[in-house]
Motif scaffolding. Sequence first.
Motif, PDB file in Angstrom:
ATOM      1  N   MET A  98     -12.955 -74.938  15.279  1.00 13.68           N
ATOM      2  CA  MET A  98     -13.088 -75.750  16.474  1.00 13.68           C
ATOM      3  C   MET A  98     -11.730 -76.269  16.883  1.00 13.68           C
ATOM      4  O   MET A  98     -10.924 -76.676  16.067  1.00 13.68           O
ATOM      5  CB  MET A  98     -14.029 -76.928  16.196  1.00 13.68           C
ATOM      6  N   GLY A  99     -11.494 -76.261  18.174  1.00 13.46           N
ATOM      7  CA  GLY A  99     -10.253 -76.792  18.709  1.00 13.46           C
ATOM      8  C   GLY A  99     -10.274 -78.304  18.750  1.00 13.46           C
ATOM      9  O   GLY A  99     -11.231 -78.950  18.335  1.00 13.46           O
ATOM     10  N   ALA A 100      -9.229 -78.845  19.269  1.00 14.70           N
ATOM     11  CA  ALA A 100      -9.110 -80.296  19.383  1.00 14.70           C
ATOM     12  C   ALA A 100      -8.830 -80.656  20.829  1.00 14.70           C
ATOM     13  O   ALA A 100      -8.271 -79.859  21.585  1.00 14.70           O
ATOM     14  CB  ALA A 100      -7.980 -80.799  18.494  1.00 14.70           C
ATOM     15  N   ALA A 101      -9.215 -81.856  21.200  1.00 14.66           N
ATOM     16  CA  ALA A 101      -8.942 -82.373  22.532  1.00 14.66           C
ATOM     17  C   ALA A 101      -7.788 -83.368  22.450  1.00 14.66           C
ATOM     18  O   ALA A 101      -7.845 -84.310  21.668  1.00 14.66           O
ATOM     19  CB  ALA A 101     -10.186 -83.041  23.112  1.00 14.66           C
ATOM     20  N   PHE A 102      -6.760 -83.134  23.232  1.00 14.72           N
ATOM     21  CA  PHE A 102      -5.611 -84.020  23.292  1.00 14.72           C
ATOM     22  C   PHE A 102      -5.608 -84.678  24.666  1.00 14.72           C
ATOM     23  O   PHE A 102      -5.674 -83.989  25.681  1.00 14.72           O
ATOM     24  CB  PHE A 102      -4.303 -83.253  23.086  1.00 14.72           C
ATOM     25  N   PHE A 103      -5.517 -85.991  24.687  1.00 18.74           N
ATOM     26  CA  PHE A 103      -5.477 -86.758  25.920  1.00 18.74           C
ATOM     27  C   PHE A 103      -4.042 -87.213  26.138  1.00 18.74           C
ATOM     28  O   PHE A 103      -3.460 -87.851  25.256  1.00 18.74           O
ATOM     29  CB  PHE A 103      -6.418 -87.961  25.831  1.00 18.74           C
ATOM     30  N   TYR A 104      -3.480 -86.890  27.290  1.00 19.57           N
ATOM     31  CA  TYR A 104      -2.101 -87.237  27.618  1.00 19.57           C
ATOM     32  C   TYR A 104      -2.089 -88.228  28.780  1.00 19.57           C
ATOM     33  O   TYR A 104      -2.448 -87.882  29.897  1.00 19.57           O
ATOM     34  CB  TYR A 104      -1.301 -85.989  27.983  1.00 19.57           C
ATOM     35  N   HIS A 105      -1.677 -89.464  28.479  1.00 25.53           N
ATOM     36  CA  HIS A 105      -1.635 -90.547  29.458  1.00 25.53           C
ATOM     37  C   HIS A 105      -0.240 -90.599  30.071  1.00 25.53           C
ATOM     38  O   HIS A 105       0.740 -90.918  29.381  1.00 25.53           O
ATOM     39  CB  HIS A 105      -1.969 -91.854  28.751  1.00 25.53           C
ATOM     40  N   LEU A 106      -0.156 -90.302  31.345  1.00 27.51           N
ATOM     41  CA  LEU A 106       1.119 -90.328  32.054  1.00 27.51           C
ATOM     42  C   LEU A 106       1.469 -91.768  32.402  1.00 27.51           C
ATOM     43  O   LEU A 106       0.777 -92.405  33.199  1.00 27.51           O
ATOM     44  CB  LEU A 106       1.035 -89.482  33.320  1.00 27.51           C
ATOM     45  N   THR A 107       2.514 -92.288  31.794  1.00 28.65           N
ATOM     46  CA  THR A 107       2.937 -93.660  32.058  1.00 28.65           C
ATOM     47  C   THR A 107       4.363 -93.728  32.590  1.00 28.65           C
ATOM     48  O   THR A 107       4.778 -94.784  33.082  1.00 28.65           O
ATOM     49  CB  THR A 107       2.847 -94.517  30.777  1.00 28.65           C
ATOM     50  N   GLU A 108       5.116 -92.635  32.482  1.00 32.01           N
ATOM     51  CA  GLU A 108       6.519 -92.659  32.900  1.00 32.01           C
ATOM     52  C   GLU A 108       6.883 -91.582  33.910  1.00 32.01           C
ATOM     53  O   GLU A 108       7.890 -91.703  34.585  1.00 32.01           O
ATOM     54  CB  GLU A 108       7.429 -92.534  31.678  1.00 32.01           C
ATOM     55  N   SER A 109       6.121 -90.528  33.956  1.00 28.85           N
ATOM     56  CA  SER A 109       6.437 -89.456  34.899  1.00 28.85           C
ATOM     57  C   SER A 109       5.153 -88.946  35.538  1.00 28.85           C
ATOM     58  O   SER A 109       4.079 -89.037  34.949  1.00 28.85           O
ATOM     59  CB  SER A 109       7.183 -88.319  34.195  1.00 28.85           C
ATOM     60  N   PRO A 110       5.266 -88.401  36.744  1.00 28.13           N
ATOM     61  CA  PRO A 110       4.079 -87.881  37.408  1.00 28.13           C
ATOM     62  C   PRO A 110       3.646 -86.544  36.799  1.00 28.13           C
ATOM     63  O   PRO A 110       4.414 -85.882  36.094  1.00 28.13           O
ATOM     64  CB  PRO A 110       4.532 -87.706  38.857  1.00 28.13           C
ATOM     65  N   LEU A 111       2.448 -86.163  37.110  1.00 24.38           N
ATOM     66  CA  LEU A 111       1.893 -84.905  36.609  1.00 24.38           C
ATOM     67  C   LEU A 111       2.810 -83.724  36.911  1.00 24.38           C
ATOM     68  O   LEU A 111       3.018 -82.861  36.055  1.00 24.38           O
ATOM     69  CB  LEU A 111       0.510 -84.670  37.237  1.00 24.38           C
ATOM     70  N   GLU A 112       3.364 -83.694  38.099  1.00 20.86           N
ATOM     71  CA  GLU A 112       4.203 -82.570  38.515  1.00 20.86           C
ATOM     72  C   GLU A 112       5.432 -82.392  37.626  1.00 20.86           C
ATOM     73  O   GLU A 112       5.965 -81.293  37.524  1.00 20.86           O
ATOM     74  CB  GLU A 112       4.641 -82.736  39.980  1.00 20.86           C
ATOM     75  N   GLU A 113       5.877 -83.465  36.971  1.00 22.57           N
ATOM     76  CA  GLU A 113       7.015 -83.379  36.052  1.00 22.57           C
ATOM     77  C   GLU A 113       6.566 -83.115  34.612  1.00 22.57           C
ATOM     78  O   GLU A 113       7.219 -82.380  33.884  1.00 22.57           O
ATOM     79  CB  GLU A 113       7.837 -84.669  36.091  1.00 22.57           C
ATOM     80  N   ALA A 114       5.478 -83.733  34.196  1.00 26.53           N
ATOM     81  CA  ALA A 114       5.026 -83.618  32.805  1.00 26.53           C
ATOM     82  C   ALA A 114       4.310 -82.298  32.521  1.00 26.53           C
ATOM     83  O   ALA A 114       4.459 -81.728  31.438  1.00 26.53           O
ATOM     84  CB  ALA A 114       4.110 -84.788  32.452  1.00 26.53           C
ATOM     85  N   LEU A 115       3.533 -81.828  33.477  1.00 26.21           N
ATOM     86  CA  LEU A 115       2.726 -80.633  33.233  1.00 26.21           C
ATOM     87  C   LEU A 115       3.560 -79.400  32.890  1.00 26.21           C
ATOM     88  O   LEU A 115       3.206 -78.679  31.942  1.00 26.21           O
ATOM     89  CB  LEU A 115       1.813 -80.352  34.427  1.00 26.21           C
ATOM     90  N   PRO A 116       4.651 -79.106  33.582  1.00 22.80           N
ATOM     91  CA  PRO A 116       5.423 -77.927  33.196  1.00 22.80           C
ATOM     92  C   PRO A 116       5.899 -77.957  31.740  1.00 22.80           C
ATOM     93  O   PRO A 116       5.923 -76.922  31.066  1.00 22.80           O
ATOM     94  CB  PRO A 116       6.611 -77.934  34.167  1.00 22.80           C
ATOM     95  N   LEU A 117       6.222 -79.136  31.244  1.00 18.21           N
ATOM     96  CA  LEU A 117       6.663 -79.246  29.850  1.00 18.21           C
ATOM     97  C   LEU A 117       5.505 -78.948  28.887  1.00 18.21           C
ATOM     98  O   LEU A 117       5.674 -78.225  27.902  1.00 18.21           O
ATOM     99  CB  LEU A 117       7.235 -80.628  29.576  1.00 18.21           C
ATOM    100  N   LEU A 118       4.325 -79.509  29.179  1.00 14.56           N
ATOM    101  CA  LEU A 118       3.155 -79.250  28.329  1.00 14.56           C
ATOM    102  C   LEU A 118       2.759 -77.778  28.382  1.00 14.56           C
ATOM    103  O   LEU A 118       2.431 -77.181  27.346  1.00 14.56           O
ATOM    104  CB  LEU A 118       1.980 -80.132  28.764  1.00 14.56           C
ATOM    105  N   LEU A 119       2.810 -77.192  29.565  1.00 17.43           N
ATOM    106  CA  LEU A 119       2.452 -75.778  29.700  1.00 17.43           C
ATOM    107  C   LEU A 119       3.450 -74.879  28.984  1.00 17.43           C
ATOM    108  O   LEU A 119       3.069 -73.878  28.377  1.00 17.43           O
ATOM    109  CB  LEU A 119       2.356 -75.393  31.176  1.00 17.43           C
TER     110      LEU A 119
END
Length: 152
Positions: A1-22
């Motif tokens: 079974m996989g795991a669910a990771f929740f990422y709370h953006l508090t310092e950067s917008p999705l458009e900046e954080a998502l490319p790094l996670l991807l």
Amino acid sequence: MGAAFFYHLTESPLEEALPLLLGKALDAGWRIEVRGTDTDRLKELDTKLWGGADDGFLPHGVEGGKHDARQPILLTSSHNRKNNPTCVVAVHGAKIAPEEVEGLERAMVVFDATIGDEIQQAREQWKALTGAGCTAQYWAQEGHRWVKKAES
């Protein structure tokens, strides 16, 4: 079974954080579905991903193209899993079902508390997934890095 990771953006917008996670998910060898709720916002992400992390290209497509099944990253507002993902990333309040998590390497819920009711949706998603027995971790940005704040 996989795991669910929740990422709370508090310092950067999705458009900046998502490319790094991807980028990290691609480095792990995962096929990724980015699931959103708003096609216009997904189109904005599509434009941003052309630049990618550190101005590098992240190979991806938007659902509805000829080669959806071959995309390493597919942006979609459906739950069709057309590219046979091993990682699903929920953005803009999109949902991931507990039974999906079981068949994935990783499920990610990325949310920004400054946008609408995303924090409430993330809390409900946490309760639904952990209540169904899924392993979950909560991460928040702190000092321009991710810090694990909770685990279930």
